[in-house]
Design a protein around this motif. Structure first.
Motif, PDB file in Angstrom:
ATOM      1  N   MET A 111      87.992  28.864  44.466  1.00 53.53           N
ATOM      2  CA  MET A 111      87.170  29.345  45.580  1.00 53.53           C
ATOM      3  C   MET A 111      87.796  28.948  46.914  1.00 53.53           C
ATOM      4  SD  MET A 111      84.565  31.195  46.078  1.00 53.53           S
ATOM      5  CE  MET A 111      83.971  31.749  47.660  1.00 53.53           C
ATOM      6  N   LEU A 112      88.282  27.710  47.009  1.00 52.93           N
ATOM      7  CA  LEU A 112      88.969  27.275  48.237  1.00 52.93           C
ATOM      8  C   LEU A 112      90.199  28.146  48.505  1.00 52.93           C
ATOM      9  CD1 LEU A 112      88.781  23.401  47.759  1.00 52.93           C
ATOM     10  CD2 LEU A 112      87.621  24.717  49.559  1.00 52.93           C
ATOM     11  N   LYS A 113      90.920  28.450  47.447  1.00 50.88           N
ATOM     12  CA  LYS A 113      92.129  29.269  47.588  1.00 50.88           C
ATOM     13  C   LYS A 113      91.784  30.690  48.035  1.00 50.88           C
ATOM     14  CE  LYS A 113      96.534  29.713  45.284  1.00 50.88           C
ATOM     15  NZ  LYS A 113      97.339  29.298  44.152  1.00 50.88           N
ATOM     16  N   ILE A 114      90.684  31.226  47.530  1.00 49.37           N
ATOM     17  CA  ILE A 114      90.227  32.547  47.965  1.00 49.37           C
ATOM     18  C   ILE A 114      89.899  32.501  49.458  1.00 49.37           C
ATOM     19  CG2 ILE A 114      88.317  34.204  47.790  1.00 49.37           C
ATOM     20  CD1 ILE A 114      88.265  33.511  44.732  1.00 49.37           C
ATOM     21  N   LEU A 115      89.185  31.462  49.870  1.00 47.27           N
ATOM     22  CA  LEU A 115      88.744  31.364  51.265  1.00 47.27           C
ATOM     23  C   LEU A 115      89.882  31.124  52.247  1.00 47.27           C
ATOM     24  CD1 LEU A 115      85.446  29.358  50.786  1.00 47.27           C
ATOM     25  CD2 LEU A 115      85.671  31.745  51.510  1.00 47.27           C
ATOM     26  N   ASP A 116      90.940  30.447  51.797  1.00 48.99           N
ATOM     27  CA  ASP A 116      92.042  30.220  52.740  1.00 48.99           C
ATOM     28  C   ASP A 116      93.073  31.347  52.711  1.00 48.99           C
ATOM     29  OD1 ASP A 116      93.905  29.655  50.701  1.00 48.99           O
ATOM     30  OD2 ASP A 116      94.247  27.596  51.333  1.00 48.99           O
ATOM     31  N   GLY A 117      92.796  32.375  51.897  1.00 52.25           N
ATOM     32  CA  GLY A 117      93.638  33.564  51.899  1.00 52.25           C
ATOM     33  C   GLY A 117      94.919  33.449  51.093  1.00 52.25           C
ATOM     34  N   LYS A 118      95.065  32.408  50.288  1.00 51.91           N
ATOM     35  CA  LYS A 118      96.298  32.197  49.517  1.00 51.91           C
ATOM     36  C   LYS A 118      96.197  32.651  48.069  1.00 51.91           C
ATOM     37  CE  LYS A 118      98.197  30.265  53.051  1.00 51.91           C
ATOM     38  NZ  LYS A 118      98.948  31.090  53.948  1.00 51.91           N
ATOM     39  N   CYS A 119      95.028  33.094  47.645  1.00 53.87           N
ATOM     40  CA  CYS A 119      94.827  33.520  46.266  1.00 53.87           C
ATOM     41  C   CYS A 119      95.455  34.899  46.054  1.00 53.87           C
ATOM     42  CB  CYS A 119      93.334  33.560  45.951  1.00 53.87           C
ATOM     43  SG  CYS A 119      92.980  33.949  44.235  1.00 53.87           S
ATOM     44  N   LYS A 120      96.263  35.028  44.996  1.00 53.28           N
ATOM     45  CA  LYS A 120      96.951  36.287  44.711  1.00 53.28           C
ATOM     46  C   LYS A 120      96.239  37.133  43.657  1.00 53.28           C
ATOM     47  CE  LYS A 120     101.402  34.221  45.781  1.00 53.28           C
ATOM     48  NZ  LYS A 120     102.671  33.759  45.222  1.00 53.28           N
ATOM     49  N   MET A 121      95.049  36.720  43.270  1.00 49.78           N
ATOM     50  CA  MET A 121      94.293  37.508  42.284  1.00 49.78           C
ATOM     51  C   MET A 121      93.941  38.873  42.871  1.00 49.78           C
ATOM     52  SD  MET A 121      91.402  34.918  40.814  1.00 49.78           S
ATOM     53  CE  MET A 121      91.742  33.942  39.378  1.00 49.78           C
ATOM     54  N   PRO A 122      93.811  39.866  42.021  1.00 50.41           N
ATOM     55  CA  PRO A 122      93.307  41.160  42.502  1.00 50.41           C
ATOM     56  C   PRO A 122      91.902  40.980  43.096  1.00 50.41           C
ATOM     57  CG  PRO A 122      94.216  41.372  40.288  1.00 50.41           C
ATOM     58  CD  PRO A 122      94.169  39.903  40.598  1.00 50.41           C
ATOM     59  N   ALA A 123      91.536  41.864  43.990  1.00 48.70           N
ATOM     60  CA  ALA A 123      90.265  41.753  44.711  1.00 48.70           C
ATOM     61  C   ALA A 123      89.068  41.621  43.772  1.00 48.70           C
ATOM     62  CB  ALA A 123      90.080  42.946  45.641  1.00 48.70           C
ATOM     63  N   GLN A 124      89.033  42.400  42.703  1.00 50.08           N
ATOM     64  CA  GLN A 124      87.889  42.344  41.784  1.00 50.08           C
ATOM     65  C   GLN A 124      87.798  40.983  41.097  1.00 50.08           C
ATOM     66  OE1 GLN A 124      85.300  44.269  41.611  1.00 50.08           O
ATOM     67  NE2 GLN A 124      84.392  43.009  40.020  1.00 50.08           N
ATOM     68  N   GLU A 125      88.939  40.388  40.779  1.00 52.57           N
ATOM     69  CA  GLU A 125      88.934  39.068  40.154  1.00 52.57           C
ATOM     70  C   GLU A 125      88.445  38.002  41.144  1.00 52.57           C
ATOM     71  OE1 GLU A 125      92.553  38.088  38.111  1.00 52.57           O
ATOM     72  OE2 GLU A 125      92.495  39.935  36.931  1.00 52.57           O
ATOM     73  N   LYS A 126      88.771  38.172  42.413  1.00 49.32           N
ATOM     74  CA  LYS A 126      88.260  37.246  43.437  1.00 49.32           C
ATOM     75  C   LYS A 126      86.734  37.321  43.509  1.00 49.32           C
ATOM     76  CE  LYS A 126      92.355  37.522  46.345  1.00 49.32           C
ATOM     77  NZ  LYS A 126      92.883  37.978  47.644  1.00 49.32           N
ATOM     78  N   VAL A 127      86.200  38.527  43.400  1.00 50.24           N
ATOM     79  CA  VAL A 127      84.742  38.708  43.403  1.00 50.24           C
ATOM     80  C   VAL A 127      84.137  37.982  42.203  1.00 50.24           C
ATOM     81  CG1 VAL A 127      82.888  40.409  43.148  1.00 50.24           C
ATOM     82  CG2 VAL A 127      84.783  40.864  44.708  1.00 50.24           C
ATOM     83  N   VAL A 128      84.736  38.146  41.038  1.00 55.16           N
ATOM     84  CA  VAL A 128      84.236  37.486  39.827  1.00 55.16           C
ATOM     85  C   VAL A 128      84.287  35.971  39.996  1.00 55.16           C
ATOM     86  CG1 VAL A 128      84.693  37.079  37.364  1.00 55.16           C
ATOM     87  CG2 VAL A 128      84.784  39.410  38.301  1.00 55.16           C
ATOM     88  N   MET A 129      85.378  35.451  40.538  1.00 55.04           N
ATOM     89  CA  MET A 129      85.500  34.002  40.711  1.00 55.04           C
ATOM     90  C   MET A 129      84.489  33.482  41.732  1.00 55.04           C
ATOM     91  SD  MET A 129      87.529  32.996  38.441  1.00 55.04           S
ATOM     92  CE  MET A 129      87.560  31.277  38.945  1.00 55.04           C
TER      93      MET A 129
END
Length: 122
Positions: free
Chosen positions: A27-45
């Protein structure tokens, strides 16, 4: 994947305190913009995070949840920098093999789709 599916998955998959820390770190990685997961996977996480944020972790203290909540509700550069620093600390505390094992488990257990040979690590 719907919020209901994530809720059902979370209800049937008890995460260990260290796995809770892994989900918080993603979640921290998603918020700082460094997560490379596809957008839908970010939503799931993010949905998974919402389901487990009340549970105790092993390495991360509860104050990180207040920071995450603030970052979700504001677009502030200083806050982004703080999220980045917290994410680096979390990734330092959690070994790469532990994080990889967590990600493999959530894929194997059907929360996220299985990785293909062309997928990049996040």
């Amino acid at each position: 994947m719907t919020p209901e599916h994530v809720a059902a998955w979370a209800a049937t998959h008890a995460l260990s305190p260290l796995q809770i820390d892994c989900a918080v770190t993603v979640m921290l990685k998603i918020l700082d913009g460094k997560c490379k997961m596809p957008a839908q996977e970010k939503v799931v996480m993010a949905l998974l995070y919402d389901r487990i944020k009340h549970l105790p972790g092993q390495l991360l203290d509860h104050s990180v949840h207040e920071l995450i909540e603030s970052a979700r509700n504001a677009d502030d550069e200083a806050l982004k920098n703080l999220i980045y620093e917290k994410r680096l600390l979390a990734e330092t505390a959690i070994s790469r093999p532990v994080m990889k094992s967590f990600k493999a488990m959530i894929r194997a257990e059907g929360l996220l789709p299985a990785k293909t040979a062309t997928d990049s690590e996040d």
